[in-house]
Scaffold this motif. Structure first.
Motif, PDB file in Angstrom:
ATOM      1  N   ALA A 251       0.903  -1.275  -0.115  1.00  0.00           N
ATOM      2  CA  ALA A 251       0.035   0.044   0.043  1.00  0.00           C
ATOM      3  C   ALA A 251       0.778   1.358  -0.111  1.00  0.00           C
ATOM      4  O   ALA A 251       0.518   2.388  -0.679  1.00  0.00           O
ATOM      5  CB  ALA A 251      -0.941   0.046   1.113  1.00  0.00           C
ATOM      6  N   LEU A 252       1.980   1.290   0.609  1.00  0.00           N
ATOM      7  CA  LEU A 252       3.015   2.421   0.664  1.00  0.00           C
ATOM      8  C   LEU A 252       3.381   2.741  -0.672  1.00  0.00           C
ATOM      9  O   LEU A 252       3.561   3.894  -1.224  1.00  0.00           O
ATOM     10  CB  LEU A 252       3.847   2.332   1.803  1.00  0.00           C
ATOM     11  CG  LEU A 252       5.115   3.275   1.800  1.00  0.00           C
ATOM     12  CD1 LEU A 252       4.476   4.645   2.223  1.00  0.00           C
ATOM     13  CD2 LEU A 252       6.271   2.700   2.815  1.00  0.00           C
ATOM     14  N   CYS A 253       3.889   1.506  -1.214  1.00  0.00           N
ATOM     15  CA  CYS A 253       4.404   1.816  -2.621  1.00  0.00           C
ATOM     16  C   CYS A 253       3.398   2.238  -3.440  1.00  0.00           C
ATOM     17  O   CYS A 253       3.927   3.157  -4.461  1.00  0.00           O
ATOM     18  CB  CYS A 253       4.962   0.359  -3.280  1.00  0.00           C
ATOM     19  SG  CYS A 253       6.384  -0.592  -2.289  1.00  0.00           S
ATOM     20  N   ARG A 254       2.317   1.733  -3.603  1.00  0.00           N
ATOM     21  CA  ARG A 254       1.393   2.372  -4.424  1.00  0.00           C
ATOM     22  C   ARG A 254       0.959   3.745  -4.097  1.00  0.00           C
ATOM     23  O   ARG A 254       0.810   4.640  -5.095  1.00  0.00           O
ATOM     24  CB  ARG A 254      -0.067   1.645  -4.388  1.00  0.00           C
ATOM     25  CG  ARG A 254       0.103   0.051  -4.914  1.00  0.00           C
ATOM     26  CD  ARG A 254      -1.214  -0.805  -4.794  1.00  0.00           C
ATOM     27  NE  ARG A 254      -0.683  -2.417  -5.178  1.00  0.00           N
ATOM     28  CZ  ARG A 254      -0.801  -2.534  -6.358  1.00  0.00           C
ATOM     29  NH1 ARG A 254      -1.007  -1.854  -7.333  1.00  0.00           N
ATOM     30  NH2 ARG A 254      -0.462  -3.796  -6.688  1.00  0.00           N
ATOM     31  N   GLU A 255       0.949   4.102  -2.856  1.00  0.00           N
ATOM     32  CA  GLU A 255       1.016   5.637  -2.414  1.00  0.00           C
ATOM     33  C   GLU A 255       2.091   6.442  -3.126  1.00  0.00           C
ATOM     34  O   GLU A 255       1.653   7.527  -3.520  1.00  0.00           O
ATOM     35  CB  GLU A 255       0.753   5.609  -0.849  1.00  0.00           C
ATOM     36  CG  GLU A 255       0.547   6.947  -0.356  1.00  0.00           C
ATOM     37  CD  GLU A 255       0.682   6.916   1.371  1.00  0.00           C
ATOM     38  OE1 GLU A 255       1.406   7.785   1.722  1.00  0.00           O
ATOM     39  OE2 GLU A 255      -0.048   6.362   1.582  1.00  0.00           O
ATOM     40  N   TRP A 256       3.228   5.930  -2.849  1.00  0.00           N
ATOM     41  CA  TRP A 256       4.239   6.721  -3.609  1.00  0.00           C
ATOM     42  C   TRP A 256       3.941   6.955  -4.889  1.00  0.00           C
ATOM     43  O   TRP A 256       4.369   8.034  -5.557  1.00  0.00           O
ATOM     44  CB  TRP A 256       5.573   5.849  -3.477  1.00  0.00           C
ATOM     45  CG  TRP A 256       6.348   5.816  -1.945  1.00  0.00           C
ATOM     46  CD1 TRP A 256       5.996   6.770  -1.206  1.00  0.00           C
ATOM     47  CD2 TRP A 256       7.167   4.785  -1.680  1.00  0.00           C
ATOM     48  NE1 TRP A 256       6.656   6.200   0.050  1.00  0.00           N
ATOM     49  CE2 TRP A 256       7.727   5.175  -0.171  1.00  0.00           C
ATOM     50  CE3 TRP A 256       7.775   3.736  -2.147  1.00  0.00           C
ATOM     51  CZ2 TRP A 256       8.315   4.545   0.439  1.00  0.00           C
ATOM     52  CZ3 TRP A 256       8.601   3.236  -1.565  1.00  0.00           C
ATOM     53  CH2 TRP A 256       9.101   3.409  -0.108  1.00  0.00           C
ATOM     54  N   MET A 258       1.166   7.033  -6.628  1.00  0.00           N
ATOM     55  CA  MET A 258       0.427   8.172  -6.834  1.00  0.00           C
ATOM     56  C   MET A 258       0.830   9.652  -6.583  1.00  0.00           C
ATOM     57  O   MET A 258       0.498  10.724  -7.308  1.00  0.00           O
ATOM     58  CB  MET A 258      -0.923   7.696  -6.224  1.00  0.00           C
ATOM     59  CG  MET A 258      -1.838   6.789  -6.469  1.00  0.00           C
ATOM     60  SD  MET A 258      -3.262   6.407  -5.710  1.00  0.00           S
ATOM     61  CE  MET A 258      -2.769   6.161  -3.919  1.00  0.00           C
ATOM     62  N   GLN A 259       1.599   9.825  -5.397  1.00  0.00           N
ATOM     63  CA  GLN A 259       2.062  10.831  -5.197  1.00  0.00           C
ATOM     64  C   GLN A 259       3.360  11.614  -5.759  1.00  0.00           C
ATOM     65  O   GLN A 259       3.729  12.801  -5.693  1.00  0.00           O
ATOM     66  CB  GLN A 259       2.427  10.868  -3.610  1.00  0.00           C
ATOM     67  CG  GLN A 259       1.086  10.653  -2.732  1.00  0.00           C
ATOM     68  CD  GLN A 259       1.332  10.656  -1.384  1.00  0.00           C
ATOM     69  OE1 GLN A 259       2.372  10.395  -0.918  1.00  0.00           O
ATOM     70  NE2 GLN A 259       0.357  10.605  -0.601  1.00  0.00           N
TER      71      GLN A 259
END
Length: 341
Positions: A251-256, A258-259
């Motif tokens: 989830a953190l990697c997917r957040e990166w 996106m951001q």
């Protein structure tokens, strides 16, 4: 007896005792030879003896095959000089910028993020800080003089506590303790920072970040460090596991992704079951890199994880994708079982 070691092509010289390894002496003298595991398993310290001879302490044949040793190739973490030497090695700028220190720490949190992975944070004593480069590791000092190495998953910009990702190795001296008896507020002593696996910030080449399992830990530190520095370098993270739960911070990697416009994330799984319902990439993670980027001649690669993954990537990226040897940076996560093979 003390011998003199001369490093080519730099011409740097340092003294080495007759019972001391070349790497240990170089570190003591502040000479930045590359290294990783320090126990003859990962081959990061490999170089060549141009003049003189050495005797090697026990090491993995995979790290130094007999045919290479016959040509003068050496593992400097295991090589003890038999006289004055001239060696050939690529020195690592900045590897000795921060002094190696022995420090106490208190376990701050223990968070189980997968059945076999715990994220542990450490609090340092008041007014103490650890200066390190993103990607480096620390060594826990255990009973009977034994040590265990873990990469720092937190970036150097982050205030305390320090973060580590620890995979359970059943029967392991340290990980059995972490997964059973270790508790918050326990005291652990460590030495660090160590290792020459850290981001080279003097380049603007696009980066391939390649991780398997908890090899994600130092990669996380690198990504968060570059983000904190406002770097616009292109980064593509390929994180490999067996099943979805192995990608414990997916989830953190997917957040990166996106951001951060300059960051791309490619998860790859190799041992799926029907109930996983996985619609993403499959197979060996380094082969996914080769499929997407058949020409790596203009890239830098930072690879961390299982030795077989690191070795395969180093060999195949150079032979099939044109990656320059000097642009492959790696940290193979060797276990006690790897060392004793």
């Amino acid at each position: 007896m003390t011998f003199q070691i001369t490093v080519q092509p730099s011409g740097h010289q340092f003294a080495c005792e007759d019972d001391e390894t070349i790497l240990a002496a170089a570190m003591r003298a502040g000479i930045g030879l590359p290294y990783g595991c320090k126990n003859g398993a990962c081959s990061s310290c490999k170089g060549k003896v141009l003049e003189g001879s050495v005797v090697h302490k026990p090491h993995q044949e995979r790290a130094l095959p007999a045919d290479e040793a016959a040509k003068g190739v050496s593992l400097f973490c295991c090589a003890v000089p038999q006289g004055d030497l001239v060696i050939e090695a690529r020195e690592v700028a900045g590897s000795d910028d921060y002094p190696i220190r022995k420090m106490p720490s208190r376990v701050s949190t223990l968070e189980k993020v997968a059945s076999d992975v715990i994220i542990m944070t450490l609090q340092l004593p008041a007014n103490e800080t650890l200066k390190f480069r993103a990607g480096q590791y620390i060594e826990f000092m255990l009973r009977d003089g034994k040590r265990r190495s873990y990469s720092l998953a937190s970036p150097p910009e982050q205030d305390q506590p320090l973060s580590l990702h620890i995979r359970h190795m059943p029967g392991g001296l340290f990980t059995d303790q972490v997964f059973s008896t270790l508790k918050e507020r326990d005291i652990l002593r460590f030495e660090g920072p160590m290792g020459t696996f850290f981001v080279r910030e003097d380049s603007d080449k696009p980066m391939v970040l390649l991780a398997s399992g908890t090899g994600f830990a130092p990669i996380k530190a690198i990504v968060e460090h570059l983000r904190a520095q406002g770097s616009q370098r292109q980064m593509t993270l390929y994180w490999g596991g067996r099943r979805p739960q192995d990608l414990y911070m997916d989830a953190l990697c997917r957040e990166w992704a996106m951001q951060m416009p300059n960051f791309k994330y490619v998860p790859v799984l190799s041992n799926l079951l029907p109930e996983d319902h996985w619609a993403g990439r499959t197979g060996f993670v380094h082969q996914a890199v080769m499929a997407d980027l058949p020409d790596l001649s203009g890239h830098q690669v930072y690879a961390c994880g299982a030795p077989i993954m690191v070795d395969s990537a180093k060999k195949d990226f150079a032979a099939q994708c044109g990656l320059p040897e000097e642009e492959f940076y790696a940290d193979a996560f060797t276990t006690e079982a790897d060392i004793n093979k």
